[in-house]
Motif scaffolding. Structure first.
Motif, PDB file in Angstrom:
ATOM      1  N   VAL A  97      33.888  40.851  32.562  1.00 55.24           N
ATOM      2  CA  VAL A  97      34.513  40.380  33.797  1.00 55.24           C
ATOM      3  C   VAL A  97      35.963  40.118  33.411  1.00 55.24           C
ATOM      4  O   VAL A  97      36.297  39.091  32.818  1.00 55.24           O
ATOM      5  CB  VAL A  97      33.839  39.111  34.340  1.00 55.24           C
ATOM      6  CG1 VAL A  97      34.416  38.760  35.716  1.00 55.24           C
ATOM      7  CG2 VAL A  97      32.328  39.288  34.432  1.00 55.24           C
ATOM      8  N   ALA A  98      36.827  41.088  33.700  1.00 53.99           N
ATOM      9  CA  ALA A  98      38.197  41.050  33.198  1.00 53.99           C
ATOM     10  C   ALA A  98      39.097  41.910  34.077  1.00 53.99           C
ATOM     11  O   ALA A  98      38.647  42.471  35.075  1.00 53.99           O
ATOM     12  CB  ALA A  98      38.234  41.541  31.747  1.00 53.99           C
ATOM     13  N   ARG A  99      40.360  42.007  33.682  1.00 58.49           N
ATOM     14  CA  ARG A  99      41.317  42.842  34.409  1.00 58.49           C
ATOM     15  C   ARG A  99      41.420  44.214  33.749  1.00 58.49           C
ATOM     16  O   ARG A  99      41.230  44.352  32.545  1.00 58.49           O
ATOM     17  CB  ARG A  99      42.707  42.194  34.438  1.00 58.49           C
ATOM     18  CG  ARG A  99      42.758  40.890  35.210  1.00 58.49           C
ATOM     19  CD  ARG A  99      44.204  40.416  35.325  1.00 58.49           C
ATOM     20  NE  ARG A  99      44.268  39.113  35.930  1.00 58.49           N
ATOM     21  CZ  ARG A  99      44.174  37.970  35.256  1.00 58.49           C
ATOM     22  NH1 ARG A  99      44.022  37.991  33.950  1.00 58.49           N
ATOM     23  NH2 ARG A  99      44.224  36.806  35.872  1.00 58.49           N
ATOM     24  N   TYR A 100      41.744  45.197  34.581  1.00 64.17           N
ATOM     25  CA  TYR A 100      41.839  46.577  34.114  1.00 64.17           C
ATOM     26  C   TYR A 100      43.092  47.184  34.718  1.00 64.17           C
ATOM     27  O   TYR A 100      43.252  47.193  35.938  1.00 64.17           O
ATOM     28  CB  TYR A 100      40.602  47.352  34.559  1.00 64.17           C
ATOM     29  CG  TYR A 100      40.358  48.647  33.826  1.00 64.17           C
ATOM     30  CD1 TYR A 100      39.896  48.639  32.520  1.00 64.17           C
ATOM     31  CD2 TYR A 100      40.556  49.869  34.449  1.00 64.17           C
ATOM     32  CE1 TYR A 100      39.632  49.814  31.844  1.00 64.17           C
ATOM     33  CE2 TYR A 100      40.301  51.059  33.793  1.00 64.17           C
ATOM     34  CZ  TYR A 100      39.837  51.025  32.485  1.00 64.17           C
ATOM     35  OH  TYR A 100      39.578  52.205  31.823  1.00 64.17           O
ATOM     36  N   PHE A 101      43.980  47.672  33.859  1.00 64.08           N
ATOM     37  CA  PHE A 101      45.262  48.206  34.324  1.00 64.08           C
ATOM     38  C   PHE A 101      45.326  49.710  34.069  1.00 64.08           C
ATOM     39  O   PHE A 101      44.515  50.272  33.337  1.00 64.08           O
ATOM     40  CB  PHE A 101      46.413  47.509  33.601  1.00 64.08           C
ATOM     41  CG  PHE A 101      46.427  46.020  33.790  1.00 64.08           C
ATOM     42  CD1 PHE A 101      46.934  45.464  34.955  1.00 64.08           C
ATOM     43  CD2 PHE A 101      45.915  45.172  32.820  1.00 64.08           C
ATOM     44  CE1 PHE A 101      46.944  44.092  35.137  1.00 64.08           C
ATOM     45  CE2 PHE A 101      45.920  43.790  32.996  1.00 64.08           C
ATOM     46  CZ  PHE A 101      46.435  43.260  34.155  1.00 64.08           C
ATOM     47  N   ARG A 110      51.703  36.547  43.704  1.00 69.09           N
ATOM     48  CA  ARG A 110      52.013  37.802  44.376  1.00 69.09           C
ATOM     49  C   ARG A 110      51.489  39.037  43.641  1.00 69.09           C
ATOM     50  O   ARG A 110      50.838  39.893  44.234  1.00 69.09           O
ATOM     51  CB  ARG A 110      53.541  37.918  44.565  1.00 69.09           C
ATOM     52  CG  ARG A 110      53.957  39.190  45.268  1.00 69.09           C
ATOM     53  CD  ARG A 110      55.411  39.132  45.672  1.00 69.09           C
ATOM     54  NE  ARG A 110      56.268  38.796  44.544  1.00 69.09           N
ATOM     55  CZ  ARG A 110      57.571  38.553  44.664  1.00 69.09           C
ATOM     56  NH1 ARG A 110      58.127  38.591  45.859  1.00 69.09           N
ATOM     57  NH2 ARG A 110      58.307  38.273  43.607  1.00 69.09           N
ATOM     58  N   ASN A 111      51.779  39.148  42.374  1.00 68.79           N
ATOM     59  CA  ASN A 111      51.490  40.393  41.669  1.00 68.79           C
ATOM     60  C   ASN A 111      50.338  40.286  40.676  1.00 68.79           C
ATOM     61  O   ASN A 111      50.131  41.185  39.874  1.00 68.79           O
ATOM     62  CB  ASN A 111      52.745  40.866  40.920  1.00 68.79           C
ATOM     63  CG  ASN A 111      53.878  41.193  41.868  1.00 68.79           C
ATOM     64  OD1 ASN A 111      53.661  41.812  42.895  1.00 68.79           O
ATOM     65  ND2 ASN A 111      55.081  40.754  41.523  1.00 68.79           N
ATOM     66  N   LEU A 112      49.597  39.207  40.709  1.00 68.02           N
ATOM     67  CA  LEU A 112      48.516  39.029  39.743  1.00 68.02           C
ATOM     68  C   LEU A 112      47.384  40.002  40.052  1.00 68.02           C
ATOM     69  O   LEU A 112      46.836  40.021  41.152  1.00 68.02           O
ATOM     70  CB  LEU A 112      48.004  37.591  39.798  1.00 68.02           C
ATOM     71  CG  LEU A 112      47.303  37.103  38.540  1.00 68.02           C
ATOM     72  CD1 LEU A 112      48.242  37.129  37.345  1.00 68.02           C
ATOM     73  CD2 LEU A 112      46.783  35.690  38.752  1.00 68.02           C
ATOM     74  N   ALA A 113      47.039  40.833  39.066  1.00 64.44           N
ATOM     75  CA  ALA A 113      46.019  41.867  39.274  1.00 64.44           C
ATOM     76  C   ALA A 113      44.638  41.240  39.434  1.00 64.44           C
ATOM     77  O   ALA A 113      44.343  40.202  38.830  1.00 64.44           O
ATOM     78  CB  ALA A 113      46.021  42.835  38.101  1.00 64.44           C
ATOM     79  N   PRO A 114      43.770  41.862  40.218  1.00 60.93           N
ATOM     80  CA  PRO A 114      42.411  41.330  40.371  1.00 60.93           C
ATOM     81  C   PRO A 114      41.586  41.547  39.108  1.00 60.93           C
ATOM     82  O   PRO A 114      41.849  42.465  38.332  1.00 60.93           O
ATOM     83  CB  PRO A 114      41.847  42.160  41.531  1.00 60.93           C
ATOM     84  CG  PRO A 114      42.605  43.435  41.480  1.00 60.93           C
ATOM     85  CD  PRO A 114      43.985  43.066  41.022  1.00 60.93           C
ATOM     86  N   TYR A 115      40.626  40.684  38.897  1.00 62.94           N
ATOM     87  CA  TYR A 115      39.667  40.935  37.828  1.00 62.94           C
ATOM     88  C   TYR A 115      38.402  41.530  38.442  1.00 62.94           C
ATOM     89  O   TYR A 115      38.173  41.449  39.655  1.00 62.94           O
ATOM     90  CB  TYR A 115      39.361  39.670  37.028  1.00 62.94           C
ATOM     91  CG  TYR A 115      38.643  38.571  37.778  1.00 62.94           C
ATOM     92  CD1 TYR A 115      37.254  38.596  37.933  1.00 62.94           C
ATOM     93  CD2 TYR A 115      39.335  37.491  38.306  1.00 62.94           C
ATOM     94  CE1 TYR A 115      36.595  37.581  38.601  1.00 62.94           C
ATOM     95  CE2 TYR A 115      38.683  36.475  38.981  1.00 62.94           C
ATOM     96  CZ  TYR A 115      37.312  36.521  39.119  1.00 62.94           C
ATOM     97  OH  TYR A 115      36.654  35.521  39.783  1.00 62.94           O
ATOM     98  N   GLY A 116      37.593  42.148  37.614  1.00 65.79           N
ATOM     99  CA  GLY A 116      36.393  42.792  38.128  1.00 65.79           C
ATOM    100  C   GLY A 116      35.410  43.091  37.020  1.00 65.79           C
ATOM    101  O   GLY A 116      35.554  42.636  35.880  1.00 65.79           O
ATOM    102  N   LEU A 117      34.386  43.885  37.355  1.00 66.65           N
ATOM    103  CA  LEU A 117      33.336  44.259  36.416  1.00 66.65           C
ATOM    104  C   LEU A 117      33.731  45.538  35.691  1.00 66.65           C
ATOM    105  O   LEU A 117      34.170  46.504  36.312  1.00 66.65           O
ATOM    106  CB  LEU A 117      32.020  44.478  37.163  1.00 66.65           C
ATOM    107  CG  LEU A 117      31.480  43.275  37.946  1.00 66.65           C
ATOM    108  CD1 LEU A 117      30.237  43.673  38.739  1.00 66.65           C
ATOM    109  CD2 LEU A 117      31.169  42.127  37.007  1.00 66.65           C
ATOM    110  N   ILE A 118      33.551  45.544  34.379  1.00 62.53           N
ATOM    111  CA  ILE A 118      33.910  46.699  33.556  1.00 62.53           C
ATOM    112  C   ILE A 118      32.755  47.016  32.614  1.00 62.53           C
ATOM    113  O   ILE A 118      32.251  46.121  31.927  1.00 62.53           O
ATOM    114  CB  ILE A 118      35.182  46.433  32.731  1.00 62.53           C
ATOM    115  CG1 ILE A 118      36.329  45.959  33.634  1.00 62.53           C
ATOM    116  CG2 ILE A 118      35.594  47.680  31.953  1.00 62.53           C
ATOM    117  CD1 ILE A 118      37.551  45.497  32.862  1.00 62.53           C
TER     118      ILE A 118
END
Length: 323
Positions: A155-159, A283-291
């Motif tokens: 459960v983390a961010r992915y760029f 404003r620009n904080l990326a969403p986290y999700g399932l990886i």
């Protein structure tokens, strides 16, 4: 010798162990000691690999060996394969003892406040014998661990820069970030909304350089044509962060869910910011999700936990924006 034939038919676990040991020690003698085999045996196994692949995996030096680019690739894959074998053995062992298996989760800080506790409660109800381990860290650290086969679900961010991994990513929430302090901090007693100028000369506990929150925080000051604060202690451990805040007039950045948790116990509170400052932080904080690496390759227990995480992620958590 055809290298593909060697990998498929002749590559043995001892070759993988040699690669992993040399990757860790960069020394033939130390690797041999760790594996309880002779140094000539290490050299022979390494030569078999290099002859089969047709490349040099290590450069010999006076004090040891240094992996080449080919060697680094083989070390990475060897670690992943060994971790996969360890996971298979652990899963079989758990099944033999009447357990449901083992799932290794990696997570950034925010889901620890609500998503993961809710998920684990549901897992305990449906899979009471399932063994779950949880590792916390930055998204970068967790992605590397997933790539090495050390974790099953993140459960983390992915760029975009992480596309080299080729992982499956399902965005979930965008987390609000707040400035917080102990409840009797002078800025709290002042009771007014703070601007970048008010925050610039305060003492801070901040995430390390390169983290998403740190970058957004510093950008806040650059946009205001100001330098970021310089009186900074860098810390990732949440216990260290909260202890520093409780005992000093310091500020920090924490996700809203974490701040609310500590507010319930009157340990920390949110610092009021001007509307422009708070919007800039979020404003620009990326969403986290399932990886995951590949959902189809997950063990049944991990698939079950992944599905529970998905269902929990559909709940309207307070303070989060569904992506």
């Amino acid at each position: 010798m055809n290298s593909n034939w060697f990998i498929r038919a002749r590559l043995k676990q001892r070759h993988l162990l040699v690669l992993a040991a040399l990757g860790e020690t960069c020394n033939l003698n130390h690797a041999a000691e760790g594996l309880s085999i002779s140094q000539p045996a290490i050299s022979k196994l390494l030569k078999e690999l290099e002859d089969a692949l047709g490349v040099h995996l290590f450069e010999r030096q006076a004090r040891g060996v240094i992996p080449t680019a080919y060697g680094e690739t083989m070390i990475r894959h060897a670690n992943h394969l060994l971790s996969t074998l360890d996971g298979a053995y652990a899963e079989i062992s758990a099944m033999r003892h009447g357990q449901s298996g083992r799932v290794r989760l990696g997570t950034i800080l925010t889901p620890c406040a609500d998503l993961l506790p809710d998920t684990l409660n549901k897992v305990r109800q449906t899979h009471p014998d399932l063994e779950i381990s949880i590792q916390t860290g930055s998204s970068e650290q967790l992605l590397e661990a997933l790539d090495n086969g050390e974790l099953d679900i993140l459960v983390a961010r992915y760029f975009d820069k992480h596309d080299r991994y080729g992982f499956q990513y399902e965005p979930m929430f965008q987390e609000p970030i707040h400035v917080c302090a102990r409840i009797d901090h002078p800025l709290i007693r002042a009771g007014r909304a703070l601007s970048p100028a008010d925050l610039q000369h305060e003492d801070w506990v901040l995430p390390p350089d390169g983290s998403v929150m740190r970058a957004e925080f510093e950008a806040l000051f650059y946009r205001a044509a100001m330098l970021p604060p310089t009186r900074v202690v860098t810390a990732e451990n949440l216990l260290m962060v909260t202890n520093l805040l409780e005992q000093n007039n310091m500020l920090t950045l924490l996700p809203k869910g974490v701040v609310q948790h500590y507010m319930r116990y009157n340990m920390l509170t949110q610092v009021t910011l001007t509307q422009g400052v708070q919007k800039a932080l979020d404003r620009n904080l990326a969403p986290y999700g399932l990886i995951v690496r590949d959902e189809h390759l997950l063990a049944p227990a991990a698939k079950a936990v992944l599905e529970i995480l998905r269902r929990a992620g559909n709940n309207p958590y307070e303070g989060k924006v569904r992506v």
